[in-house]
Enzyme design. Structure first.
Site, PDB file in Angstrom:
ATOM      1  N   CYS A   1      56.687   6.432  29.725  1.00 50.81           N
ATOM      2  CA  CYS A   1      55.679   7.469  29.803  1.00 50.81           C
ATOM      3  C   CYS A   1      55.326   7.765  28.326  1.00 50.81           C
ATOM      4  O   CYS A   1      56.095   7.542  27.328  1.00 50.81           O
ATOM      5  CB  CYS A   1      56.145   8.895  30.128  1.00 50.81           C
ATOM      6  SG  CYS A   1      56.302   8.950  31.959  1.00 50.81           S
TER       7      CYS A   1
ATOM      8  N   GLY B   1      52.529   3.789  30.084  1.00 50.57           N
ATOM      9  CA  GLY B   1      52.300   4.125  31.568  1.00 50.57           C
ATOM     10  C   GLY B   1      50.992   3.808  31.783  1.00 50.57           C
ATOM     11  O   GLY B   1      49.983   4.276  31.306  1.00 50.57           O
TER      12      GLY B   1
ATOM     13  N   TYR C   1      60.989  -4.134  23.937  1.00 56.60           N
ATOM     14  CA  TYR C   1      59.758  -4.184  24.962  1.00 56.60           C
ATOM     15  C   TYR C   1      58.869  -3.183  24.863  1.00 56.60           C
ATOM     16  O   TYR C   1      57.731  -3.223  24.938  1.00 56.60           O
ATOM     17  CB  TYR C   1      60.366  -4.540  26.362  1.00 56.60           C
ATOM     18  CG  TYR C   1      59.429  -4.587  27.550  1.00 56.60           C
ATOM     19  CD1 TYR C   1      58.441  -5.547  27.557  1.00 56.60           C
ATOM     20  CD2 TYR C   1      58.969  -3.628  28.445  1.00 56.60           C
ATOM     21  CE1 TYR C   1      57.507  -5.756  28.244  1.00 56.60           C
ATOM     22  CE2 TYR C   1      58.178  -3.536  29.196  1.00 56.60           C
ATOM     23  CZ  TYR C   1      57.236  -4.828  29.328  1.00 56.60           C
ATOM     24  OH  TYR C   1      56.289  -4.589  30.350  1.00 56.60           O
TER      25      TYR C   1
ATOM     26  N   ASN D   1      58.589  12.784  28.507  1.00 55.58           N
ATOM     27  CA  ASN D   1      59.052  11.270  28.774  1.00 55.58           C
ATOM     28  C   ASN D   1      60.391  11.255  28.862  1.00 55.58           C
ATOM     29  O   ASN D   1      61.159  11.828  27.794  1.00 55.58           O
ATOM     30  CB  ASN D   1      58.390  10.689  27.357  1.00 55.58           C
ATOM     31  CG  ASN D   1      58.891   9.170  27.253  1.00 55.58           C
ATOM     32  OD1 ASN D   1      58.975   8.690  26.074  1.00 55.58           O
ATOM     33  ND2 ASN D   1      59.233   8.375  28.267  1.00 55.58           N
ATOM     34  N   GLY D   2      61.065  10.487  29.734  1.00 59.69           N
ATOM     35  CA  GLY D   2      62.392  10.360  29.793  1.00 59.69           C
ATOM     36  C   GLY D   2      62.690  10.825  31.369  1.00 59.69           C
ATOM     37  O   GLY D   2      62.027  10.525  32.270  1.00 59.69           O
TER      38      GLY D   2
HETATM   39  P1  AMP Z   1      61.112 -10.276  35.625  1.00 58.79           P
HETATM   40  O1  AMP Z   1      62.420 -11.187  35.090  1.00 58.79           O
HETATM   41  O2  AMP Z   1      60.113 -11.203  36.345  1.00 58.79           O
HETATM   42  O3  AMP Z   1      61.422  -9.038  36.462  1.00 58.79           O
HETATM   43  O4  AMP Z   1      60.110  -9.683  34.383  1.00 58.79           O
HETATM   44  C1  AMP Z   1      60.549  -9.906  33.250  1.00 58.79           C
HETATM   45  C2  AMP Z   1      59.271  -9.433  32.144  1.00 58.79           C
HETATM   46  O5  AMP Z   1      59.009  -7.899  32.320  1.00 58.79           O
HETATM   47  C3  AMP Z   1      59.774  -9.562  30.888  1.00 58.79           C
HETATM   48  O6  AMP Z   1      59.047 -10.550  30.402  1.00 58.79           O
HETATM   49  C4  AMP Z   1      59.559  -8.330  30.332  1.00 58.79           C
HETATM   50  O7  AMP Z   1      58.245  -8.549  29.234  1.00 58.79           O
HETATM   51  C5  AMP Z   1      58.899  -7.513  31.391  1.00 58.79           C
HETATM   52  N1  AMP Z   1      59.471  -6.290  31.568  1.00 58.79           N
HETATM   53  C6  AMP Z   1      61.061  -6.125  30.885  1.00 58.79           C
HETATM   54  N2  AMP Z   1      61.432  -4.946  31.480  1.00 58.79           N
HETATM   55  C7  AMP Z   1      60.399  -4.289  32.199  1.00 58.79           C
HETATM   56  C8  AMP Z   1      60.169  -3.003  32.828  1.00 58.79           C
HETATM   57  N3  AMP Z   1      61.088  -2.230  32.904  1.00 58.79           N
HETATM   58  N4  AMP Z   1      59.064  -2.910  33.478  1.00 58.79           N
HETATM   59  C9  AMP Z   1      57.934  -3.628  33.423  1.00 58.79           C
HETATM   60  N5  AMP Z   1      58.001  -4.876  32.779  1.00 58.79           N
HETATM   61  C10 AMP Z   1      59.391  -5.111  32.156  1.00 58.79           C
END
Ligand code: AMP
Length: 446
Positions: A2, A28, A243, A103-104
């Site tokens: 968020c 978000g 990330y 956020n949290g």
């Molecule tokens: P997957 O292993 O297919 O579930 O997705 C991994 C990819 O999603 C990684 O390349 C990250 O860039 C991205 N990612 C990591 N954590 C999240 C998250 N909590 N929500 C959305 N995307 C994420």
């Protein structure tokens, strides 16, 4: 996740909040809202979708009058996607009106809510943020700041908050410091935002981070800081560096970009491999791939081209065409990949679906070998502090060895950054590493 932002003492405050929400869109994409005040009335506009979809009709921003405003980009971790859950939440109570952006994730919200409901409270939403409004309204303290301190002292978990009243704006970070929140200045105005990249966009100057356990109030008396909470062990979310945050943000004293690059360098130190090119999974893998290339001496290139018109909001239409997901976002550059031994660097693996599809895509485009390098340790435990992670069962590394992940992904080799390596880059204390080591710094409702 968020994104939150607040502006105090600026003509057209809502306009600045709107622009800042654009800079925080990556935090978000489900919904967004702005609440503003002219000192007596509150003006509200919220909706589902991206910031420019919600506020693009003529007259919307102009209708959000006043010199104080607060905004929110939503990525749901708690509560469903209904309109009542879209923030900032707004309420009337005995001290006037209030709007809150959060956020949290408050990890004891369920038990607090249960108690409040037993005592007769009625909830509008199923967002964990609404408990704060109830606690504020029920407090018997005489001043607002005392009520705020009393209400927030009940909470456990992650809460970076911006709270708006008719004539003042508050910024709060939980005592563990899970989520970021920074303070900036724009002429005579005070600005709070999840990340400093929002200040850059509106021309504000970054002043400092809101400290863990700090409440800052901006009102006509100036800007005042309080440290009213019991001190806790610092637990900043390390995944913000990996990330979530934007690379151009200055987070907790360092630029995210340089931290990610160092993670890539450390990864190369730990697990380099003979190869012809290093490519990133764009966009999140770019800085780490640059670091990997620098350290290993292997040439950096773009072997995957990202379509920037596809956000994370894309809803995969049906099981039968689900595999189009990655192809919609990424396409291989065949002439870069053909006949090459390729190192592909990504920031993280969650379920493992993305990696598997990318390896397949690279091989189909002619790559001779594909070596997957991940610039963070294996994610083995879900997050309860504001990141939307799947259940433990769905996290591929919670139940598979690296060799099993290699087989599943069909890569020629797979290596992750070690937890020790990560700690060498960011420092080994002051962070929450729960997603990598299962050590949760704050107990949660189950
Ligand atoms: P997957 O292993 O297919 O579930 O997705 C991994 C990819 O999603 C990684 O390349 C990250 O860039 C991205 N990612 C990591 N954590 C999240 C998250 N909590 N929500 C959305 N995307 C994420």
């Amino acid at each position: 996740m968020c994104g939150i932002v607040g502006v105090f003492n600026k003509d057209e405050a809502a306009n600045y909040v709107y622009l800042a929400l654009h800079a925080l869109q990556h935090r978000g994409q489900e919904a967004a809202g702005i609440v503003s005040t002219n000192g007596s009335e509150f003006y509200i506009h919220k909706g589902a979708g991206l910031v420019n979809e919600i506020f693009n009709k003529k007259g919307i921003i102009e209708s959000l009058k006043g010199k104080i405003a607060v905004g929110h980009n939503r990525y749901s971790t708690f509560g469903d996607e209904s309109i009542a859950n879209i923030q900032p939440l707004h309420a009337h109570f005995d001290m006037g009106q209030i709007a809150i952006a959060h956020n949290g994730n408050i990890v004891n919200a369920i038990s607090i809510k249960r108690q409040l409901v037993n005592e007769g409270a009625i909830f509008n939403s199923n967002s964990d943020t609404e408990v704060i409004i109830h606690l504020l309204a029920r407090s018997k303290k005489t001043s607002f700041i005392e009520r705020l301190v009393e209400a927030l002292s009940n909470l456990k978990g992650a809460f970076s908050l911006i709270v708006m009243r008719e004539n003042e704006l508050y910024a709060v970070r939980d005592p563990w410091g899970f989520r970021p929140l920074s303070m900036g200045k724009l002429d005579d105005a005070i600005v709070f935002a999840s990340e400093s990249c929002a200040f850059d966009l509106i021309g504000a100057e970054f002043i400092r981070d809101v400290k863990p356990g700090e409440i800052i109030v901006a009102n006509t008396d100036g800007v005042h800081s309080f440290m009213p909470f019991k001190k806790q062990t610092l637990a900043r979310c390390v995944f913000e560096y990996i990330y979530f945050s934007r690379p151009d943000s200055n987070l907790w004293g360092s630029y995210v970009y340089s931290i990610r690059k160092k993670m890539g360098q450390m990864l190369a130190k730990e697990s380099t491999v003979e190869a012809d090119i290093v490519i990133p999974t764009p966009d999140s893998g770019v800085p780490a791939a640059l670091g990997f290339a620098k350290e290993s001496g292997i040439e950096f290139d773009f072997g995957l081209i990202r379509n920037h018109y596809v956000g994370r909001t894309f809803i995969e239409p049906s099981q039968s065409i689900r595999n189009f997901g990655v192809r919609l976002k990424l396409n291989p550059a065949r002439d870069v990949l053909d006949g090459k031994r390729v190192v592909v660097v990504d920031d993280s693996i969650v379920r493992g679906t993305t990696s598997r599809r990318i390896v397949k895509m690279l091989k189909n485009a002619g790559a001779k070998e594909v070596h997957l390098r991940i610039a963070s340790p294996p994610v083995i435990s879900p997050c309860f502090y504001g990141i939307d992670t799947p259940t433990k069962k769905e996290l591929i590394a919670s139940s598979h060895t690296i060799e099993e992940i290699r087989k599943y992904s069909t890569a020629d080799s797979v290596a992750y950054l070690s937890l020790e390596g990560l700690k060498k880059v960011v420092g080994d204390t002051g962070y929450c590493f729960a997603c990598f080591d299962g050590n949760y710094p704050v107990e949660f409702d189950r």
